[in-house]
Design a protein around this motif. Structure first.
Motif, PDB file in Angstrom:
ATOM      1  N   GLU A  46     -36.999 -31.451 -28.625  1.00  0.00           N
ATOM      2  CA  GLU A  46     -37.299 -32.173 -30.179  1.00  0.00           C
ATOM      3  C   GLU A  46     -36.197 -31.844 -31.335  1.00  0.00           C
ATOM      4  O   GLU A  46     -36.224 -32.809 -31.819  1.00  0.00           O
ATOM      5  N   ILE A  47     -36.192 -30.280 -30.987  1.00  0.00           N
ATOM      6  CA  ILE A  47     -35.457 -30.437 -32.111  1.00  0.00           C
ATOM      7  C   ILE A  47     -33.598 -31.562 -31.899  1.00  0.00           C
ATOM      8  O   ILE A  47     -33.263 -31.742 -32.682  1.00  0.00           O
ATOM      9  N   GLY A  48     -33.657 -31.293 -30.800  1.00  0.00           N
ATOM     10  CA  GLY A  48     -32.101 -32.076 -30.047  1.00  0.00           C
ATOM     11  C   GLY A  48     -32.153 -33.737 -30.768  1.00  0.00           C
ATOM     12  O   GLY A  48     -31.683 -35.366 -31.543  1.00  0.00           O
ATOM     13  N   LEU A  49     -33.709 -34.685 -30.742  1.00  0.00           N
ATOM     14  CA  LEU A  49     -34.431 -35.849 -31.359  1.00  0.00           C
ATOM     15  C   LEU A  49     -33.799 -35.831 -32.776  1.00  0.00           C
ATOM     16  O   LEU A  49     -33.688 -36.598 -33.234  1.00  0.00           O
ATOM     17  N   ILE A  50     -34.463 -34.792 -33.325  1.00  0.00           N
ATOM     18  CA  ILE A  50     -34.253 -34.598 -34.931  1.00  0.00           C
ATOM     19  C   ILE A  50     -32.667 -34.790 -35.520  1.00  0.00           C
ATOM     20  O   ILE A  50     -31.955 -35.333 -36.172  1.00  0.00           O
ATOM     21  N   TYR A 109     -54.203 -35.020 -27.722  1.00  0.00           N
ATOM     22  CA  TYR A 109     -52.188 -33.992 -28.050  1.00  0.00           C
ATOM     23  C   TYR A 109     -51.095 -35.032 -27.195  1.00  0.00           C
ATOM     24  O   TYR A 109     -49.834 -35.104 -26.898  1.00  0.00           O
ATOM     25  N   LEU A 110     -51.516 -34.273 -25.272  1.00  0.00           N
ATOM     26  CA  LEU A 110     -50.975 -35.121 -24.290  1.00  0.00           C
ATOM     27  C   LEU A 110     -50.466 -36.334 -24.151  1.00  0.00           C
ATOM     28  O   LEU A 110     -49.627 -37.329 -23.983  1.00  0.00           O
ATOM     29  N   PHE A 111     -51.289 -37.448 -25.083  1.00  0.00           N
ATOM     30  CA  PHE A 111     -51.586 -38.503 -24.944  1.00  0.00           C
ATOM     31  C   PHE A 111     -50.446 -39.129 -25.687  1.00  0.00           C
ATOM     32  O   PHE A 111     -49.164 -39.974 -25.183  1.00  0.00           O
ATOM     33  N   TYR A 112     -49.666 -38.745 -27.072  1.00  0.00           N
ATOM     34  CA  TYR A 112     -48.291 -39.278 -28.039  1.00  0.00           C
ATOM     35  C   TYR A 112     -47.280 -38.131 -27.022  1.00  0.00           C
ATOM     36  O   TYR A 112     -46.422 -39.287 -27.763  1.00  0.00           O
ATOM     37  N   GLY A 113     -47.699 -37.217 -26.951  1.00  0.00           N
ATOM     38  CA  GLY A 113     -46.336 -36.938 -25.860  1.00  0.00           C
ATOM     39  C   GLY A 113     -45.794 -37.830 -24.136  1.00  0.00           C
ATOM     40  O   GLY A 113     -44.857 -37.869 -24.020  1.00  0.00           O
ATOM     41  N   VAL A 149     -40.145 -42.903 -30.959  1.00  0.00           N
ATOM     42  CA  VAL A 149     -40.416 -41.794 -30.478  1.00  0.00           C
ATOM     43  C   VAL A 149     -40.817 -40.516 -31.298  1.00  0.00           C
ATOM     44  O   VAL A 149     -41.026 -39.409 -31.080  1.00  0.00           O
ATOM     45  N   LEU A 150     -39.075 -40.764 -31.965  1.00  0.00           N
ATOM     46  CA  LEU A 150     -39.784 -39.214 -32.924  1.00  0.00           C
ATOM     47  C   LEU A 150     -40.830 -38.700 -33.177  1.00  0.00           C
ATOM     48  O   LEU A 150     -41.472 -37.748 -33.446  1.00  0.00           O
ATOM     49  N   PHE A 151     -41.633 -39.864 -34.397  1.00  0.00           N
ATOM     50  CA  PHE A 151     -42.883 -39.697 -35.038  1.00  0.00           C
ATOM     51  C   PHE A 151     -44.081 -39.091 -33.331  1.00  0.00           C
ATOM     52  O   PHE A 151     -44.201 -38.176 -34.352  1.00  0.00           O
ATOM     53  N   LEU A 152     -43.399 -39.894 -32.931  1.00  0.00           N
ATOM     54  CA  LEU A 152     -44.313 -40.268 -31.401  1.00  0.00           C
ATOM     55  C   LEU A 152     -45.160 -37.973 -31.874  1.00  0.00           C
ATOM     56  O   LEU A 152     -45.471 -37.565 -30.895  1.00  0.00           O
ATOM     57  N   PHE A 167     -45.562 -32.385 -38.801  1.00  0.00           N
ATOM     58  CA  PHE A 167     -45.444 -34.002 -38.418  1.00  0.00           C
ATOM     59  C   PHE A 167     -45.086 -34.231 -40.199  1.00  0.00           C
ATOM     60  O   PHE A 167     -44.286 -35.180 -40.029  1.00  0.00           O
ATOM     61  N   TYR A 168     -46.140 -33.939 -41.070  1.00  0.00           N
ATOM     62  CA  TYR A 168     -45.700 -34.277 -42.546  1.00  0.00           C
ATOM     63  C   TYR A 168     -44.874 -34.195 -43.590  1.00  0.00           C
ATOM     64  O   TYR A 168     -43.624 -35.257 -43.600  1.00  0.00           O
TER      65      TYR A 168
END
Ligand code: HEM
Length: 188
Positions: A46-50, A109-113, A149-152, A167-168
């Motif tokens: 997540e940190i890498g993607l951001i 939450y797993l669905f979004y992952g 992908v980032l928002f999910l 998230f917000y």
């Protein structure tokens, strides 16, 4: 001279991203069977993607040359993020014995992952010169998948941590920086 250094750094990073990272993650994940480790992969992904997605707007806004050069290294960084996300998802499914039905539902939450990982897999398998040549103009369109992908991912991790504020805040900051960078480059 600086260009030569960037090019050899790119080659080294590509070799690391395509070969060394998956090898190290595979060995580490089979030796250390710890949920915390697999969760940590997700945090790093997540940190890498951001970081990757913020590089371009920040370099456009600031005009810093060194940041602009890092923008050219986004592909090996993206492949590394892909492996971290893949091992995070796959190892947690294995370690927690998750079934397809455990990961479905809009309030899960797993669905979004899972959806984020599917997007990440598409990005991962198209991050090479062969795909770039084959997909031509469509390659860029496929790469835009990185934004949903980032928002999910943010939604998935914020729900997992029970802290929706993350998230917000990160989503708003990201959209604001993109709009600012767009306006700045349009004026030039
Ligand atoms: C099949 C796909 C996925 C599955 C099954 C999955 C599973 C999980 C699980 C079970 C947790 C909670 C861990 C715990 O607290 O014990 C979690 C949290 C997390 N996941 Fe995923 N995930 C998936 C995809 C992703 C992707 C694609 C990313 C990032 C690119 C990601 C990043 C995170 C982050 C940052 C957390 C929060 C970590 C923390 O609590 O510090 N996940 N995931």
């Amino acid at each position: 001279m600086q260009q030569v250094i960037i090019l050899s750094l790119k080659k080294y990073l590509e070799w690391t991203a395509y070969v060394i990272v998956p090898f190290v993650l595979a060995v580490l994940s089979s030796v250390v069977v710890e949920r915390e480790l697999y969760t940590f992969y997700g945090t790093l992904a997540e940190i890498g993607l951001i970081f990757i997605l913020l590089l371009k707007p920040i370099s456009q806004i600031s005009g810093w040359i060194s940041l602009r050069q890092l923008v050219g290294l986004r592909r090996p960084m993206g492949v590394t993020v892909f492996w971290l996300a893949l091992f995070h998802g796959a190892m947690l499914i294995y370690e927690r014995n998750l079934l397809w039905s455990d990961m479905m539902g809009l309030d899960n939450y797993l669905f979004y992952g899972v959806v984020a990982l599917l997007g990440m897999i598409i990005l991962g398998i198209t991050s090479n010169n062969f795909s770039l040549r084959t997909l031509k103009k469509n390659w860029k369109r496929v790469q835009y998948l990185a934004y949903p992908v980032l928002f999910l991912t943010l939604l998935h991790s914020a729900m997992a941590e029970g802290e929706m504020i993350k998230f917000y805040v990160v989503s708003t900051l990201f959209v604001a920086l993109k709009v600012w960078a767009h306006q700045k480059t349009r004026k030039r």
